[in-house]
Design a protein around this motif. Structure first.
Motif, PDB file in Angstrom:
ATOM      1  N   ALA A  12       0.830  -1.204   0.000  1.00  0.00           N
ATOM      2  CA  ALA A  12       0.000   0.000   0.000  1.00  0.00           C
ATOM      3  C   ALA A  12       0.865   1.255   0.000  1.00  0.00           C
ATOM      4  O   ALA A  12       0.570   2.222  -0.704  1.00  0.00           O
ATOM      5  N   GLU A  13       1.950   1.225   0.751  1.00  0.00           N
ATOM      6  CA  GLU A  13       2.860   2.368   0.802  1.00  0.00           C
ATOM      7  C   GLU A  13       3.508   2.604  -0.561  1.00  0.00           C
ATOM      8  O   GLU A  13       3.640   3.744  -1.010  1.00  0.00           O
ATOM      9  N   ALA A  14       3.902   1.544  -1.238  1.00  0.00           N
ATOM     10  CA  ALA A  14       4.501   1.674  -2.566  1.00  0.00           C
ATOM     11  C   ALA A  14       3.490   2.227  -3.562  1.00  0.00           C
ATOM     12  O   ALA A  14       3.844   3.050  -4.412  1.00  0.00           O
ATOM     13  N   LYS A  15       2.237   1.811  -3.449  1.00  0.00           N
ATOM     14  CA  LYS A  15       1.198   2.298  -4.365  1.00  0.00           C
ATOM     15  C   LYS A  15       0.946   3.795  -4.152  1.00  0.00           C
ATOM     16  O   LYS A  15       0.832   4.558  -5.103  1.00  0.00           O
ATOM     17  N   VAL A  16       0.902   4.228  -2.895  1.00  0.00           N
ATOM     18  CA  VAL A  16       0.701   5.649  -2.588  1.00  0.00           C
ATOM     19  C   VAL A  16       1.890   6.460  -3.094  1.00  0.00           C
ATOM     20  O   VAL A  16       1.710   7.522  -3.690  1.00  0.00           O
ATOM     21  N   ALA A  17       3.092   5.960  -2.882  1.00  0.00           N
ATOM     22  CA  ALA A  17       4.283   6.673  -3.348  1.00  0.00           C
ATOM     23  C   ALA A  17       4.281   6.792  -4.866  1.00  0.00           C
ATOM     24  O   ALA A  17       4.637   7.836  -5.417  1.00  0.00           O
ATOM     25  N   GLN A  18       3.844   5.749  -5.565  1.00  0.00           N
ATOM     26  CA  GLN A  18       3.785   5.793  -7.023  1.00  0.00           C
ATOM     27  C   GLN A  18       2.758   6.812  -7.499  1.00  0.00           C
ATOM     28  O   GLN A  18       2.980   7.509  -8.478  1.00  0.00           O
ATOM     29  N   GLU A  19       1.649   6.919  -6.786  1.00  0.00           N
ATOM     30  CA  GLU A  19       0.621   7.889  -7.166  1.00  0.00           C
ATOM     31  C   GLU A  19       1.089   9.324  -6.902  1.00  0.00           C
ATOM     32  O   GLU A  19       0.751  10.242  -7.643  1.00  0.00           O
ATOM     33  N   LEU A  20       1.880   9.530  -5.848  1.00  0.00           N
ATOM     34  CA  LEU A  20       2.353  10.864  -5.507  1.00  0.00           C
ATOM     35  C   LEU A  20       3.464  11.335  -6.439  1.00  0.00           C
ATOM     36  O   LEU A  20       3.592  12.522  -6.719  1.00  0.00           O
ATOM     37  N   ILE A  21       4.281  10.411  -6.890  1.00  0.00           N
ATOM     38  CA  ILE A  21       5.433  10.770  -7.719  1.00  0.00           C
ATOM     39  C   ILE A  21       5.153  10.338  -9.151  1.00  0.00           C
ATOM     40  O   ILE A  21       5.083   9.163  -9.456  1.00  0.00           O
ATOM     41  N   ASP A  22       4.987  11.323 -10.015  1.00  0.00           N
ATOM     42  CA  ASP A  22       4.753  11.049 -11.427  1.00  0.00           C
ATOM     43  C   ASP A  22       5.892  11.696 -12.216  1.00  0.00           C
ATOM     44  O   ASP A  22       6.112  12.903 -12.134  1.00  0.00           O
ATOM     45  N   ASP A  23       6.619  10.899 -12.968  1.00  0.00           N
ATOM     46  CA  ASP A  23       7.774  11.397 -13.713  1.00  0.00           C
ATOM     47  C   ASP A  23       7.389  12.476 -14.718  1.00  0.00           C
ATOM     48  O   ASP A  23       8.149  13.416 -14.947  1.00  0.00           O
ATOM     49  N   ASP A  24       6.227  12.347 -15.325  1.00  0.00           N
ATOM     50  CA  ASP A  24       5.790  13.347 -16.305  1.00  0.00           C
ATOM     51  C   ASP A  24       5.566  14.698 -15.633  1.00  0.00           C
ATOM     52  O   ASP A  24       5.918  15.744 -16.191  1.00  0.00           O
ATOM     53  N   ASP A  25       4.972  14.676 -14.435  1.00  0.00           N
ATOM     54  CA  ASP A  25       4.747  15.923 -13.702  1.00  0.00           C
ATOM     55  C   ASP A  25       6.074  16.578 -13.303  1.00  0.00           C
ATOM     56  O   ASP A  25       6.225  17.794 -13.380  1.00  0.00           O
ATOM     57  N   ILE A  26       7.034  15.763 -12.889  1.00  0.00           N
ATOM     58  CA  ILE A  26       8.337  16.285 -12.496  1.00  0.00           C
ATOM     59  C   ILE A  26       9.046  16.895 -13.692  1.00  0.00           C
ATOM     60  O   ILE A  26       9.607  17.989 -13.615  1.00  0.00           O
ATOM     61  N   ALA A  27       9.001  16.206 -14.829  1.00  0.00           N
ATOM     62  CA  ALA A  27       9.645  16.720 -16.041  1.00  0.00           C
ATOM     63  C   ALA A  27       8.984  18.018 -16.500  1.00  0.00           C
ATOM     64  O   ALA A  27       9.670  18.969 -16.897  1.00  0.00           O
ATOM     65  N   ALA A  28       7.668  18.083 -16.433  1.00  0.00           N
ATOM     66  CA  ALA A  28       6.959  19.301 -16.839  1.00  0.00           C
ATOM     67  C   ALA A  28       7.285  20.457 -15.901  1.00  0.00           C
ATOM     68  O   ALA A  28       7.489  21.595 -16.352  1.00  0.00           O
TER      69      ALA A  28
END
Length: 110
Positions: A12-28
């Motif tokens: 569950a923690e890994a799933k939440v972390a994946q939802e919070l961190i999006d590579d496309d958002d960081i790149a933009a």
């Protein structure tokens, strides 16, 4: 699953972390910040050249130092010349590191 050492909480923690961190958002966001502050994108400036120089110096010193020790037959730590050669290898490396002194200048080192 208990067999792999993971718990439901870890999944569950890994799933939440994946939802919070999006590579496309960081790149933009990074691209927008570069555009806003008019920052150019560089690939390290002169640092890769300094690192290539350092690799060549280290390789040369190691090859020559250990080659000389192997050729002369004092490649064992029990021999006094082994430690003397290591000292001189360290000294030569220190002397050949003079190009890195440019980074000790306050404006360049940042």
């Amino acid at each position: 699953s208990k067999a792999s050492g993971k718990t439901k909480f870890d999944d569950a923690e890994a799933k939440v972390a994946q939802e919070l961190i999006d590579d496309d958002d960081i790149a933009a966001a990074t691209a927008a910040a570069r555009k806003k502050f008019d920052v150019e994108r560089r690939k390290g400036g002169y640092m890769p050249r300094f690192m290539r120089y350092d690799r060549c110096v280290v390789a040369t010193i190691v090859i020559l130092g250990f080659g000389k020790m192997a050729y002369e037959g004092f490649l064992t730590p029990a021999h006094w010349m082994f430690w003397t050669t290591l000292f001189y290898m360290k000294m030569v490396y220190g002397l050949l590191s003079f190009p890195f002194l440019v980074f000790s200048v306050p404006l360049v080192g940042k």
